[in-house]
Design a protein around this motif. Structure first.
Motif, PDB file in Angstrom:
ATOM      1  N   UNK A 239       0.840  -1.204   0.000  1.00 33.96           N
ATOM      2  CA  UNK A 239       0.000   0.000   0.000  1.00 33.96           C
ATOM      3  C   UNK A 239       0.872   1.251   0.000  1.00 33.96           C
ATOM      4  N   UNK A 240       1.957   1.213   0.758  1.00 32.75           N
ATOM      5  CA  UNK A 240       2.868   2.355   0.792  1.00 32.75           C
ATOM      6  C   UNK A 240       3.501   2.582  -0.571  1.00 32.75           C
ATOM      7  N   UNK A 241       3.893   1.516  -1.243  1.00 28.99           N
ATOM      8  CA  UNK A 241       4.494   1.650  -2.580  1.00 28.99           C
ATOM      9  C   UNK A 241       3.491   2.192  -3.589  1.00 28.99           C
ATOM     10  N   UNK A 250       0.547  10.858  -9.966  1.00 26.99           N
ATOM     11  CA  UNK A 250      -0.888  11.032  -9.863  1.00 26.99           C
ATOM     12  C   UNK A 250      -1.561   9.679  -9.716  1.00 26.99           C
ATOM     13  N   UNK A 251      -2.863   9.685  -9.500  1.00 28.42           N
ATOM     14  CA  UNK A 251      -3.601   8.438  -9.314  1.00 28.42           C
ATOM     15  C   UNK A 251      -3.801   7.771 -10.667  1.00 28.42           C
ATOM     16  N   UNK A 272      -2.552  -6.368  -1.734  1.00 32.34           N
ATOM     17  CA  UNK A 272      -3.270  -5.322  -1.008  1.00 32.34           C
ATOM     18  C   UNK A 272      -4.332  -5.925  -0.103  1.00 32.34           C
ATOM     19  N   UNK A 273      -5.009  -6.962  -0.588  1.00 29.74           N
ATOM     20  CA  UNK A 273      -6.019  -7.629   0.235  1.00 29.74           C
ATOM     21  C   UNK A 273      -5.378  -8.250   1.473  1.00 29.74           C
ATOM     22  N   UNK A 279      -7.048  -1.719  -3.833  1.00 32.78           N
ATOM     23  CA  UNK A 279      -6.595  -0.654  -4.716  1.00 32.78           C
ATOM     24  C   UNK A 279      -7.609   0.485  -4.738  1.00 32.78           C
ATOM     25  N   UNK A 280      -8.884   0.144  -4.775  1.00 32.46           N
ATOM     26  CA  UNK A 280      -9.929   1.166  -4.805  1.00 32.46           C
ATOM     27  C   UNK A 280      -9.836   2.058  -3.578  1.00 32.46           C
ATOM     28  N   UNK A 281      -9.610   1.455  -2.406  1.00 32.06           N
ATOM     29  CA  UNK A 281      -9.549   2.247  -1.172  1.00 32.06           C
ATOM     30  C   UNK A 281      -8.329   3.161  -1.160  1.00 32.06           C
ATOM     31  N   UNK A 282      -7.167   2.632  -1.536  1.00 33.52           N
ATOM     32  CA  UNK A 282      -5.955   3.453  -1.540  1.00 33.52           C
ATOM     33  C   UNK A 282      -6.104   4.608  -2.530  1.00 33.52           C
ATOM     34  N   UNK A 283      -6.651   4.319  -3.709  1.00 38.89           N
ATOM     35  CA  UNK A 283      -6.835   5.369  -4.713  1.00 38.89           C
ATOM     36  C   UNK A 283      -7.845   6.406  -4.241  1.00 38.89           C
ATOM     37  N   UNK A 284      -8.929   5.953  -3.601  1.00 38.49           N
ATOM     38  CA  UNK A 284      -9.941   6.891  -3.113  1.00 38.49           C
ATOM     39  C   UNK A 284      -9.373   7.797  -2.035  1.00 38.49           C
TER      40      UNK A 284
END
Length: 365
Positions: A239-241, A250-251, A272-273, A279-284
């Motif tokens: 997630x950090x990467x 950018x996203x 990520x799971x 991915x959706x959560x990190x991007x959001x």
């Protein structure tokens, strides 16, 4: 001595923490007539969470509350008022680990390696230069609108922690501040303005002061408990990467991000799971942080902001923003004039790195 977590990575503000930091801001806001819901707007934090001692929030959410407080009460010393409310008792087992340390030097080493368990929103390091020891605060990556507030808060809260360990006021030589001379700050200690770094400055001999409640066994037990707690609060390596990719470019969509990390989309999703996110959560989260920053510090309209954040149109962005905050982007911006006081339209490269401003920094507090 620098702030790193138990994996050796620099501490970031994207981890999770309790709500004592937000409670302090809410208390100061109330004293200035600011409603709690106004302070929490856009943060995703509810009034019930603020009062819940078991609630956990993200540091980025805390920074949104700080932005709201500064916009509602723009005055020097606000961060000192908030920092004075964060004392050793608010830090749980982290505070006990420091309290049981034999000396301040050991307490600093124990505490810096476990800073994700504090309410820190800026970097911190301890540096010795001859007869002086400096506890430095680094605001790199903190949103410009709240940098002075964050520095004040961190310096005052650090002073309170050290005083709690010693059982007496901290014998400071001075406080160094990078800003221009500002009346009324830290009235009880000499202040040096225009300094190269923001720091508390004390005699080096203070590091070797024996602490009155030293207990090496208790310190080791509490330090181990802190390490277990950190494993549950730190964002995972992957997630950090992903956030690092967002800060640089950018996203992006999942396929592009996975390619930059030399992973397949499927592997990225699975890792990520395994870290308890997606991915959706990190991007959001990255888009949320960038949207708040652009709305509060630039003159960009909703449509340009939507496009810069990767949305197809303003209406899609507005729906997402309303889900995050409960209000539209226009209503959020209308709450205060912060974007008009010195904000300028960012370049494309600035906009691309906007998520870093409110979702990933070095971490005291």
């Amino acid at each position: 001595m620098h702030a790193v977590d138990i994996t050796g990575r620099p501490v970031g503000i994207s981890g999770r923490r309790g709500t004592a930091g937000i409670r302090g801001m809410v208390a100061v806001g109330r004293e200035h007539g600011v409603d709690v819901r106004t302070l929490l707007t856009g943060s995703g934090v509810t009034p019930e969470q603020v009062e819940d001692p078991a609630a956990v929030v993200r540091a980025a959410q805390e920074l949104v509350v700080a932005q709201n407080l500064v916009r509602a009460c723009p005055r020097p010393g606000l961060g000192i008022d908030v920092g004075s409310r964060l004392r050793l008792r608010h830090y749980g087992v982290w505070g006990f680990a420091l309290l049981a340390s034999p000396t301040l030097r050991v307490a600093a080493e124990v505490g810096l390696r476990r800073l994700p368990l504090t309410y820190a929103t800026a970097g911190v390091s301890v540096r010795v230069a001859g007869p002086e020891v400096r506890v430095q605060v680094d605001d790199a990556g903190v949103p410009p609108a709240v940098r002075d507030f964050v520095v004040e808060r961190e310096l005052e809260s650090i002073r309170g922690i050290i005083g709690g360990l010693l059982g007496e006021p901290v014998p400071l030589l001075r406080i160094d501040l990078r800003r221009a001379p500002t009346p009324g700050l830290f009235r009880d200690v000499p202040v040096s303005f225009g300094a190269p770094r923001d720091a508390l400055v004390a005699p080096t001999a203070l590091l070797d002061r024996a602490l009155p409640q030293a207990d090496p066994h208790t310190m080791r037990v509490c330090a181990r408990e802190c390490d277990l707690l950190m494993l549950g609060r730190l964002d995972g390596v992957v997630a950090t990467r992903v956030r690092e990719v967002f800060r640089a470019a950018g996203v992006l969509d999942m396929e592009s991000t996975a390619a930059r990390l030399h992973l397949s989309s499927r592997t990225l999703r699975r890792r990520l799971a395994a870290e308890g996110t997606s991915y959706h959560r990190v991007a959001a989260e990255a888009r949320h942080a960038a949207a708040v920053e652009l709305l509060t510090t630039t003159r960009l309209g909703v449509e340009p902001i939507a496009l810069r954040l990767g949305y197809t149109d303003a209406s899609t962005f507005t729906r997402a923003f309303r889900r995050w905050t409960g209000v539209t982007p226009g209503a959020y911006r209308a709450r205060g004039p912060g974007w008009a006081s010195g904000g300028t339209e960012p370049s494309a490269s600035t906009a691309a790195t906007a998520p870093a401003a409110a979702s990933s920094t070095n971490t005291t507090g």
